[in-house]
Write an enzyme that holds these catalytic residues in place. Sequence first.
Site, PDB file in Angstrom:
ATOM      1  N   SER A  75      11.012  15.043   0.355  1.00 47.13           N
ATOM      2  CA  SER A  75      11.775  15.803  -0.621  1.00 47.13           C
ATOM      3  C   SER A  75      12.386  14.911  -1.707  1.00 47.13           C
ATOM      4  CB  SER A  75      12.852  16.611   0.114  1.00 47.13           C
ATOM      5  OG  SER A  75      13.479  17.520  -0.741  1.00 47.13           O
ATOM      6  N   ASP A 121       4.880   7.064 -10.969  1.00 45.70           N
ATOM      7  CA  ASP A 121       4.191   7.641 -12.121  1.00 45.70           C
ATOM      8  C   ASP A 121       4.491   6.895 -13.411  1.00 45.70           C
ATOM      9  OD1 ASP A 121       3.039   9.471 -10.483  1.00 45.70           O
ATOM     10  OD2 ASP A 121       4.045  11.237 -11.307  1.00 45.70           O
ATOM     11  N   LYS A 132       6.697  16.976   0.967  1.00 43.53           N
ATOM     12  CA  LYS A 132       7.493  18.194   0.787  1.00 43.53           C
ATOM     13  C   LYS A 132       7.780  18.379  -0.702  1.00 43.53           C
ATOM     14  CE  LYS A 132      11.873  20.418   1.979  1.00 43.53           C
ATOM     15  NZ  LYS A 132      12.355  20.566   0.580  1.00 43.53           N
TER      16      LYS A 132
END
Length: 648
Positions: free
Chosen positions: A396, A407, A421
């Site tokens: 999460s 990224d 998740k």
Amino acid sequence: MCQMAVKNDLKASHGVFTPEVTFYDCLRCFSFGGNAVTAVIDGRIIKRRCRSVNLFWIRLGEGEDSGVSLHPGNFELVCDLALEFLPQKRLITSWRLSAVRKHWHRFSILFLTVGLLVSLTALRPHAVTNERLAQEKLARDYIQAMELVRENYVQEVDYEMLTTAAISGMLRVLDPHSNFYDRKAFEEMRMEQRSQYFGIGASIQSRHRGVYIMETFKDTPAARAGLRYGDQIIKVDGENAETWNSDKVRDHLRGELGTEVKVTVLREGAPQPLTVTLERAAVDLPSISSYYLVKPGVGYIALSRGFHSTTSDELSTSINNLKEQGMNQLVLDLRGNPGGFLDQAIRVADKFLQRGQVVVSVRNREGKAGDKDWTAESGSPETFPLVVLIDDGSASASEIVAGAIQDHDRALIIGEPSFGKGLVQTIYPLSGGTGLTLTTARYFTPSGRLIQRDYSSGSIYEYHFRRSANGDAKPEDKTKSQMRRTSLGRPVYGGGGIEPDVKIEPVTISNEQGAIWTTGLFMFVRKLMAGEIAEAPQFKRDAIEFDHQPQPGEFLVSDGILKAYRGFMSEFIAQNQDYGLTMKMVDDHLAWARSKIREEVLLAAYGADTQRRMTTEEDMQLQRALAEMNNSAQLAEKARRMSKTSKK
């Protein structure tokens, strides 16, 4: 204000009890507004003062007069009204109002379930008639089923237990992360989100035929009372706890702030059980369990306990303190972090990303407003070289941070694939102190990855433990549609967790090692720390030494100690044959036992945080993170240069 019963013409269909009226219709006879309840009973308009505000709405009709608020305190008042003006012989679907009034606290969760069933799909201002009728039928069916159980089951039933299971089952159909919490569990969850709980301040675990104290925390009731590693909890408040599991013991040790709990323990070397009375206190449960310089210039921060309301502030404090000690590189450890508040994940990522870089995108149900892209805003991020550690327990909010950093090529991610998740839960407090978490959105990493693992099998065990869905798939096995690219063009994949840039499998413990560790080896260390092993009297400790500064060569396990351990295991195996252990197993794992004994000794002497600090050389993932620091720095610098070029 709800005017369902009080109409200008006082229609008979709204507000008059009849012998045939159902429990569900009973609710339609009451109106709540402001701090008063209005009831129409046998044609008479009755008003009483409410004891509490309205917390939940049930849609029962059409238009502005179609709501009624149901809260345990108000419902008791409703029952008082009904009993005052109705003959005792009248029934409401065989539920006697007198019984409901007497036991309203037991049934409050049942009434909440009726509300959930009725309103799950009808919280709009104007319900569709067919939808309303279907909801009414569902509520009646549920109540009828519960009544059949009450009347006919082989023994008396616990309504709260059954109804909790019913709500949980309903939510489980949706996804693995929508959950219902009873009053106690909901309060514990909210307290942990505030980074504390009320209890005695000790870590406990199930080991050899019992539950034992593993560690006490600084400045807590357990530490002040002298509880220590190896104390077996045999009674809590005079109740025998020898057959309890650790969860049940924990539930009894926690409680209201300032209340007392009496704990009786068996201590190695003590002739009689020891009983101490402790006053429960607020025990801090910070997100960051420890931070230190793992080597000169390289800081280490274990952000391992979830993203709570204090996480971002804790991280700032830790970074500043490490900088004062000379830190110029950082390992951020997110292993085992189960997640938490979305805003805290955004604030943590914000400390390392450039202003304007996307941290996470949240997408609601199609056609519903609320989609948002969250971006870094600080404008003064930390620029030192960074490596992030993750494992299959990182979930999460942890994945939001790791995904954003990966990224944007801010750092290398090292370890194991994360949990996977990608669902966002909203917390809804409900009446009676209960609550639920409901999945209301999905989140995507800056490159557009949805990292939620597949849960279509419906098996909670499969989802949480076996992880055989595509979350364990190798990058090359994932579909092209799941591929995205980082700022520098590196391929990354969605569809099941964050894949680390450098994958390092953890050191695992075999079934044989686990069986030895939690039984005989633990009992040997228990004797060792009590000073009962002749080969190592210097190991004796009466309490944890908090804030210990590690020294080289502490608590090394000599050949003499290992020989004593082997002799102890021979006797232990003879006395506990049901474990299925053999001396061959012991001999096969002697080298491992030497290391594990030292780990347990360090835990007993200094606590878990210092223990991990003193055994970093055995943490292969951390060691690889240190080795990859320069490569991570080069990656981040290349991304920064590209970012500056693209802005020109």
